[in-house]
Design a protein around this motif. Structure first.
Motif, short mmCIF file in Angstrom:
data_model
loop_
_atom_site.label_atom_id
_atom_site.label_comp_id
_atom_site.label_asym_id
_atom_site.label_seq_id
_atom_site.Cartn_x
_atom_site.Cartn_y
_atom_site.Cartn_z
N PHE A 67 -8.46 14.58 -3.23
CA PHE A 67 -7.76 13.90 -2.14
C PHE A 67 -6.84 12.80 -2.66
O PHE A 67 -7.05 12.23 -3.73
CB PHE A 67 -8.76 13.29 -1.16
CG PHE A 67 -9.64 14.31 -0.49
CD1 PHE A 67 -9.17 15.11 0.53
CD2 PHE A 67 -10.96 14.47 -0.90
CE1 PHE A 67 -9.97 16.05 1.13
CE2 PHE A 67 -11.78 15.42 -0.29
CZ PHE A 67 -11.28 16.20 0.73
N PHE A 68 -5.80 12.54 -1.89
CA PHE A 68 -4.84 11.50 -2.21
C PHE A 68 -4.79 10.54 -1.03
O PHE A 68 -4.69 10.98 0.13
CB PHE A 68 -3.47 12.13 -2.44
CG PHE A 68 -2.33 11.15 -2.53
CD1 PHE A 68 -2.16 10.37 -3.65
CD2 PHE A 68 -1.43 11.02 -1.48
CE1 PHE A 68 -1.10 9.48 -3.75
CE2 PHE A 68 -0.37 10.14 -1.57
CZ PHE A 68 -0.20 9.36 -2.71
N LYS A 69 -4.90 9.25 -1.28
CA LYS A 69 -4.79 8.29 -0.18
C LYS A 69 -3.61 7.36 -0.46
O LYS A 69 -3.31 7.04 -1.61
CB LYS A 69 -6.08 7.49 0.01
CG LYS A 69 -6.43 6.52 -1.09
CD LYS A 69 -7.68 5.73 -0.71
CE LYS A 69 -8.01 4.67 -1.76
NZ LYS A 69 -9.19 3.87 -1.38
N GLN A 70 -2.95 6.96 0.61
CA GLN A 70 -1.74 6.16 0.49
C GLN A 70 -1.64 5.22 1.67
O GLN A 70 -1.96 5.58 2.81
CB GLN A 70 -0.53 7.10 0.47
CG GLN A 70 0.79 6.46 0.17
CD GLN A 70 1.90 7.51 0.13
OE1 GLN A 70 2.05 8.31 1.06
NE2 GLN A 70 2.68 7.51 -0.93
N ILE A 71 -1.19 3.99 1.42
CA ILE A 71 -1.03 3.03 2.50
C ILE A 71 0.14 3.45 3.39
O ILE A 71 1.24 3.71 2.90
CB ILE A 71 -0.79 1.60 1.96
CG1 ILE A 71 -2.06 1.08 1.27
CG2 ILE A 71 -0.40 0.66 3.10
CD1 ILE A 71 -1.91 -0.30 0.67
N TYR A 81 -5.03 3.42 5.30
CA TYR A 81 -4.99 4.45 4.27
C TYR A 81 -4.93 5.82 4.94
O TYR A 81 -5.81 6.18 5.71
CB TYR A 81 -6.22 4.39 3.36
CG TYR A 81 -6.10 3.40 2.24
CD1 TYR A 81 -5.18 3.59 1.19
CD2 TYR A 81 -6.92 2.27 2.19
CE1 TYR A 81 -5.08 2.68 0.16
CE2 TYR A 81 -6.81 1.35 1.15
CZ TYR A 81 -5.89 1.57 0.14
OH TYR A 81 -5.78 0.68 -0.89
N MET A 82 -3.88 6.58 4.64
CA MET A 82 -3.75 7.94 5.15
C MET A 82 -4.20 8.91 4.06
O MET A 82 -3.85 8.74 2.89
CB MET A 82 -2.31 8.23 5.55
CG MET A 82 -2.13 9.59 6.24
SD MET A 82 -0.40 9.96 6.63
CE MET A 82 0.17 10.50 5.01
N TYR A 83 -4.97 9.93 4.46
CA TYR A 83 -5.53 10.87 3.49
C TYR A 83 -4.81 12.22 3.52
O TYR A 83 -4.38 12.70 4.58
CB TYR A 83 -7.02 11.07 3.76
CG TYR A 83 -7.82 9.81 3.62
CD1 TYR A 83 -8.26 9.39 2.36
CD2 TYR A 83 -8.09 9.00 4.72
CE1 TYR A 83 -8.98 8.21 2.22
CE2 TYR A 83 -8.80 7.82 4.58
CZ TYR A 83 -9.24 7.43 3.33
OH TYR A 83 -9.94 6.25 3.19
N LYS A 84 -4.68 12.82 2.34
CA LYS A 84 -4.09 14.15 2.19
C LYS A 84 -4.81 14.88 1.07
O LYS A 84 -5.49 14.26 0.25
CB LYS A 84 -2.61 14.06 1.81
CG LYS A 84 -1.65 13.64 2.89
CD LYS A 84 -0.22 13.77 2.36
CE LYS A 84 0.81 13.53 3.44
NZ LYS A 84 2.19 13.82 2.95
N PHE A 85 -4.65 16.21 1.03
CA PHE A 85 -5.03 16.93 -0.18
C PHE A 85 -3.96 16.59 -1.22
O PHE A 85 -2.77 16.56 -0.90
CB PHE A 85 -5.04 18.44 0.06
CG PHE A 85 -6.29 18.96 0.71
CD1 PHE A 85 -7.53 18.80 0.10
CD2 PHE A 85 -6.23 19.60 1.93
CE1 PHE A 85 -8.69 19.28 0.70
CE2 PHE A 85 -7.38 20.09 2.54
CZ PHE A 85 -8.61 19.92 1.92
N ARG A 86 -4.37 16.36 -2.44
CA ARG A 86 -3.40 16.01 -3.48
C ARG A 86 -2.55 17.22 -3.81
O ARG A 86 -3.05 18.26 -4.22
CB ARG A 86 -4.12 15.50 -4.73
CG ARG A 86 -3.15 15.03 -5.84
CD ARG A 86 -3.90 14.37 -6.97
NE ARG A 86 -4.85 15.28 -7.62
CZ ARG A 86 -4.51 16.13 -8.60
NH1 ARG A 86 -3.27 16.18 -9.04
NH2 ARG A 86 -5.42 16.91 -9.14
N SER A 87 -1.25 17.07 -3.64
CA SER A 87 -0.31 18.16 -3.89
C SER A 87 0.62 17.85 -5.06
O SER A 87 1.49 18.67 -5.39
CB SER A 87 0.54 18.44 -2.64
OG SER A 87 1.30 17.28 -2.30
#
Length: 225
Positions: A67-71, A81-87
């Motif tokens: 997972f990838f999290k980003q402000i 923090y918004m979460y995504k699958f790391r691409s």
């Protein structure tokens, strides 16, 4: 200069009444219930997809996180923090400054079609919007809604005008009118106008239509990259 001033004046006249936006209590309650039910149901039904994607990400890059999290900036300018699958590759953020000059989207956004930071599995999950699925957890937490404006990055908001800031009047969404209306084929100003149109006209029926269009796009991808 006169044309620019006239445009600014016209935009000021079109500012949305913040009180009216948040006064639809019945709609907001129904929307929150729909968000929770939709997010929980989505996580349960899509659990096999979560597992398969996680395995694929690890197989391609064993040392990187799944997972990838980003402000991001949410309603009323609140950070979350918004979460995504790391691409992308692990050092994608560090490499961003070197790529800004290749930006293919106008305004306060950054997009390039052939981003060298994207992994092989990343290209597929971005094209199908599968990388966005972990945001269902953001919906459960209340940071996001199933439908709403795309949550911007802090560096994007720094470039916003007062008119653009109206995007932050409501809870951001996993999908929205911009995503189902052309997405990366549209510029920043067009995205803002679509988001403000949604904010002015939003309803449960409108949300359901956008969700159905989003499902269709996930099956038959549009211009996402």
């Amino acid at each position: 200069m006169k044309a620019s001033n006239q445009e600014d004046t016209n935009q000021q006249l079109l500012l949305i009444d913040k009180t009216a936006v948040n006064h639809k209590r019945g709609y907001l309650l129904a929307k929150r219930i729909m968000d929770l039910l939709g997010a929980f149901l989505g996580i349960i039904l899509l659990l096999p997809v979560f597992i398969i994607v996680a395995i694929c990400i690890k197989l391609e890059d064993p040392k990187g996180p799944v997972f990838f999290k980003q402000i991001r900036i949410g309603k009323d300018g609140k950070n979350f923090y918004m979460y995504k699958f790391r691409s992308m590759v692990v050092d994608a953020e560090e490499r961003l400054n070197d790529l800004l000059k290749y930006n293919e989207v106008s305004g306060a956004m950054f997009k390039i079609k052939e981003d060298p930071r994207t992994t092989k599995i990343g290209k597929f999950i971005r094209k199908t919007s599968i990388d966005e699925l972990p945001q269902l957890w953001n919906v459960i937490k209340g940071d996001m809604s199933l439908v709403g404006p795309r949550p911007p990055l802090p560096r994007e908001v720094e470039q916003y005008t007062k008119y653009d800031m109206q995007r932050l009047l409501v809870t951001p969404g996993c999908t929205g009118l911009w995503q189902v209306s052309g997405r990366n084929d549209l510029g920043f100003n067009e995205m803002v106008e679509l988001d403000l149109k949604y904010i002015r006209e939003r309803s449960i029926l409108y949300d359901l239509k956008i969700i159905l269009k989003t499902i269709k796009i996930m099956i038959k991808p549009n211009s996402a990259y």
